[in-house]
Motif scaffolding. Structure first.
Motif, PDB file in Angstrom:
ATOM      1  N   LYS A 150       0.814  -1.070  -0.007  1.00 45.67           N
ATOM      2  CA  LYS A 150      -0.093  -0.031   0.192  1.00 45.67           C
ATOM      3  C   LYS A 150       0.755   1.219   0.006  1.00 45.67           C
ATOM      4  O   LYS A 150       0.666   2.276  -0.638  1.00 45.67           O
ATOM      5  CB  LYS A 150      -0.916   0.152   1.169  1.00 45.67           C
ATOM      6  N   GLN A 153       2.444   1.826  -3.474  1.00 48.29           N
ATOM      7  CA  GLN A 153       1.462   2.161  -4.427  1.00 48.29           C
ATOM      8  C   GLN A 153       1.018   3.472  -4.090  1.00 48.29           C
ATOM      9  O   GLN A 153       0.705   4.485  -5.180  1.00 48.29           O
ATOM     10  CB  GLN A 153       0.005   1.204  -4.081  1.00 48.29           C
ATOM     11  N   SER A 154       1.023   3.953  -2.975  1.00 50.68           N
ATOM     12  CA  SER A 154       0.555   5.373  -2.546  1.00 50.68           C
ATOM     13  C   SER A 154       1.508   6.394  -2.958  1.00 50.68           C
ATOM     14  O   SER A 154       1.293   7.431  -3.471  1.00 50.68           O
ATOM     15  CB  SER A 154       0.158   5.582  -1.248  1.00 50.68           C
ATOM     16  N   TYR A 160       0.708  -2.820  -6.563  1.00 45.43           N
ATOM     17  CA  TYR A 160       0.480  -3.221  -5.149  1.00 45.43           C
ATOM     18  C   TYR A 160       1.400  -4.594  -4.937  1.00 45.43           C
ATOM     19  O   TYR A 160       2.056  -4.440  -3.811  1.00 45.43           O
ATOM     20  CB  TYR A 160      -0.894  -3.544  -4.945  1.00 45.43           C
ATOM     21  N   SER A 316     -11.498   1.960   1.614  1.00 43.56           N
ATOM     22  CA  SER A 316     -10.449   1.399   1.002  1.00 43.56           C
ATOM     23  C   SER A 316      -9.105   2.003   0.913  1.00 43.56           C
ATOM     24  O   SER A 316      -8.145   1.221   1.088  1.00 43.56           O
ATOM     25  CB  SER A 316     -10.607   0.593  -0.337  1.00 43.56           C
ATOM     26  N   THR A 317      -9.093   3.360   0.952  1.00 38.89           N
ATOM     27  CA  THR A 317      -7.722   4.081   0.971  1.00 38.89           C
ATOM     28  C   THR A 317      -7.537   4.766   2.179  1.00 38.89           C
ATOM     29  O   THR A 317      -6.535   5.503   2.300  1.00 38.89           O
ATOM     30  CB  THR A 317      -7.868   5.121  -0.131  1.00 38.89           C
ATOM     31  N   GLU A 319      -6.376   4.046   5.082  1.00 36.95           N
ATOM     32  CA  GLU A 319      -5.179   3.450   5.738  1.00 36.95           C
ATOM     33  C   GLU A 319      -3.897   4.109   5.143  1.00 36.95           C
ATOM     34  O   GLU A 319      -2.761   4.043   5.927  1.00 36.95           O
ATOM     35  CB  GLU A 319      -5.106   1.914   5.625  1.00 36.95           C
ATOM     36  N   THR A 320      -4.183   4.845   4.202  1.00 38.71           N
ATOM     37  CA  THR A 320      -3.017   5.617   3.576  1.00 38.71           C
ATOM     38  C   THR A 320      -3.029   7.200   3.963  1.00 38.71           C
ATOM     39  O   THR A 320      -2.096   7.788   3.436  1.00 38.71           O
ATOM     40  CB  THR A 320      -3.005   5.578   1.940  1.00 38.71           C
ATOM     41  N   ASP A 404      -6.530  -7.901   2.629  1.00 38.19           N
ATOM     42  CA  ASP A 404      -5.736  -6.512   2.368  1.00 38.19           C
ATOM     43  C   ASP A 404      -6.013  -5.647   3.505  1.00 38.19           C
ATOM     44  O   ASP A 404      -5.682  -4.411   3.337  1.00 38.19           O
ATOM     45  CB  ASP A 404      -5.918  -5.878   0.966  1.00 38.19           C
ATOM     46  N   SER A 405      -6.751  -5.997   4.663  1.00 42.05           N
ATOM     47  CA  SER A 405      -6.735  -5.016   5.650  1.00 42.05           C
ATOM     48  C   SER A 405      -5.991  -5.365   6.834  1.00 42.05           C
ATOM     49  O   SER A 405      -5.641  -6.443   7.288  1.00 42.05           O
ATOM     50  CB  SER A 405      -8.131  -5.523   6.378  1.00 42.05           C
TER      51      SER A 405
END
Length: 505
Positions: A150, A153-154, A160, A316-317, A319-320, A404-405
């Motif tokens: 993540k 990717q971010s 990913y 879904s995002t 956590e970034t 993916d969590s």
């Protein structure tokens, strides 16, 4: 390639290169199994403390927890943080000194399965412990690889899976090379970086939003608007779900404190410190680090809602939020350095878990049961192969749907260790009467309880909404206690227990 991208790449390359360098340097001081798995019991309080807390916190501290705050899960965050701080303090205060002494008294054990084997004079306890360690650490390690994926990717827009591969390669490099000393030294560096990142970034976010009062008011306004659906339906749905936080939810969040007593990669630090006299210093350093780190996670996650506007994150995002805030807050190179804190959190946990799993397999299964005459080189070879194998399985686990969590993966593994090993550690250290049959029965019963409870939906009965660590911990204690009372203790084991109790601090 833009100057911004070059700056971020340079920061990451320098950081990752430094981690590998530490592994190479540490490999020169790793001559036998005790060095590889426990650093020769020769590490000081600062390295021990920051290593323990950094390996404990993992990527969920910089991604999972801030992401939960961003989505309105403030109450859950606070109760979880309180539970973790209390658990850490009690672990250092109650378990650290007795475990170090007891592990020395019972055959100078250098792994948790080895300690259980010697303490209860039972190969079965060692085998069960190894199976549990490999099972839950594979899940736990997967969360670290997810975080790496993540992050890359971010920050770089990489695929990913490519991000996960980069994290996998670096972690494997220094863990396989340097063992415990490399893991603890890199954890010290990583813990320091996380600490600095949170302090500076939290202050900048507060100042940028007009000071504490204005920042809080703006965050509250965002929450009201999100609940009213002014942003989008996805955000509204998640915010509403996080508002349903009652007494049972608070109990579940606080119950995270029980996990510390059974985390092999954390309590092994107590066995590796230079002396019991330095545990007090390590405890103080560790608690101060934790308090400030959790405050930082709370600030970044909560204020990230308004600091990142007009951009919005979703379920879904979310956590970034930390990485997105860093990219907005700093020039590319400085942002890259602080974003390495996420890599630090991921790596400091994954490397410790891989090392614990490898020590369990190589020492307690291979040398302990399969090839008792194996020399140090063979043991180290098996341990390094195990590190690779567990990492490979964890990587495959990351690729499965719905895995993916970060918070979810950590939560399951945390419950597994806390429930099974936590209760047994207490009985091993403080109850002479605990028998091998009681210990083995407790481990099995706790494991079954955790897995079953985790997979039974709360719709069946509201009680199943309680975090599985609590019923699992209770079942382990009760079963081990009852079975021990029904079986005969070993006289030699009891005599050693009395000798351990007489040992000086």
């Amino acid at each position: 390639m833009t100057a911004t991208l070059i700056g971020k790449i340079l920061a990451f390359v320098l950081y990752l290169g430094f981690m590998i360098y530490i592994g190479v340097r540490s490999s020169k001081k790793t001559n036998d199994a005790k060095d590889f798995f426990l650093g020769g019991r020769g590490l000081g309080p600062w390295v021990t403390a920051l290593s323990a807390e950094a390996s404990d916190s993992s990527a969920w501290l910089l991604m999972g927890l801030p992401g939960l705050c961003y989505l309105g899960g403030i109450k859950e965050t606070i109760w979880t943080a309180l539970g973790l701080i209390v658990g850490t303090y009690l672990n250092w205060l109650i378990v650290a000194k007795p475990l170090r002494k007891c592990s020395i008294a019972y055959g100078d054990a250098i792994t948790i399965p080895g300690f259980f084997k010697n303490r209860f004079k039972s190969n079965l306890c060692a085998v069960i412990s190894v199976v549990l360690i490999v099972f839950f650490f594979t899940i736990y390690t997967a969360s670290g690889f997810v975080a790496c994926g993540k992050l890359f990717q971010s920050v770089f827009g990489l695929n990913y899976r490519i991000g996960m591969v980069i994290g996998l390669v670096v972690i494997l490099s220094y863990t396989i090379l340097g063992g415990y000393r490399a893991v603890c030294t890199t954890d010290f560096v990583q813990g320091t970086l996380i600490f600095v990142a949170f302090i500076i970034s939290g202050l900048i976010a507060v100042i940028a939003l007009g000071g504490p009062s204005d920042a809080i008011a703006k965050a509250q306004d965002f929450s009201v608007k999100a609940l009213a659906g002014e942003f989008n339906a996805d955000l509204q749905s998640v915010f509403k779900a996080n508002q349903n936080f009652g007494v049972m939810s608070a109990v579940s969040a606080f119950a995270w404190c029980l996990g510390y007593f059974g985390m092999p990669h954390i309590i092994i630090r107590f066995m590796g410190i230079r002396s019991n006299k330095e545990i007090t210093t390590a405890r103080r350093v560790g608690i101060i680090w934790m308090i400030i780190a959790y405050i930082g996670a709370f600030v970044i996650g909560t204020l990230g809602t308004v600091y990142l506007l007009p951009s919005l994150l979703n379920g879904s995002t979310a956590e970034t939020v930390f990485s997105e805030s860093m990219l907005k807050m700093y020039p590319a190179f400085i942002a890259g350095i602080f974003l390495c804190a996420i890599l630090a959190a991921s790596m400091s946990t994954a490397d410790s878990q891989l090392l614990s799993a490898s020590s369990a397999v190589s020492l307690d299964i291979y040398k302990g049961l399969i090839n008792k005459d194996a020399d140090e080189k063979k043991v180290l070879l098996v341990s390094r192969i195990t590190v690779f194998a567990v990492a490979a399985v964890a990587f495959v686990l990351c690729l499965l749907p719905n895995n993916d969590s970060i918070f979810g993966l950590v939560s399951y593994a945390w419950a597994g260790f806390g429930a099974t090993f936590g209760g047994l550690i207490f009985l091993a250290l403080f109850w002479k009467r605990c028998t091998s049959a009681g210990a083995a029965s407790g481990l099995i019963a706790g494991f079954i309880t955790v897995v079953a409870w985790h997979n039974i939906p709360s719709s069946v009965a509201s009680i199943f909404g309680v975090y599985e660590i609590l019923p699992g911990f209770i079942v382990t204690l009760v079963v081990a206690f009852v079975v021990s009372l029904c079986t005969k203790p070993d006289d030699e084991v009891a005599k050693t227990f009395e000798d351990y109790k007489k040992m000086e601090d």
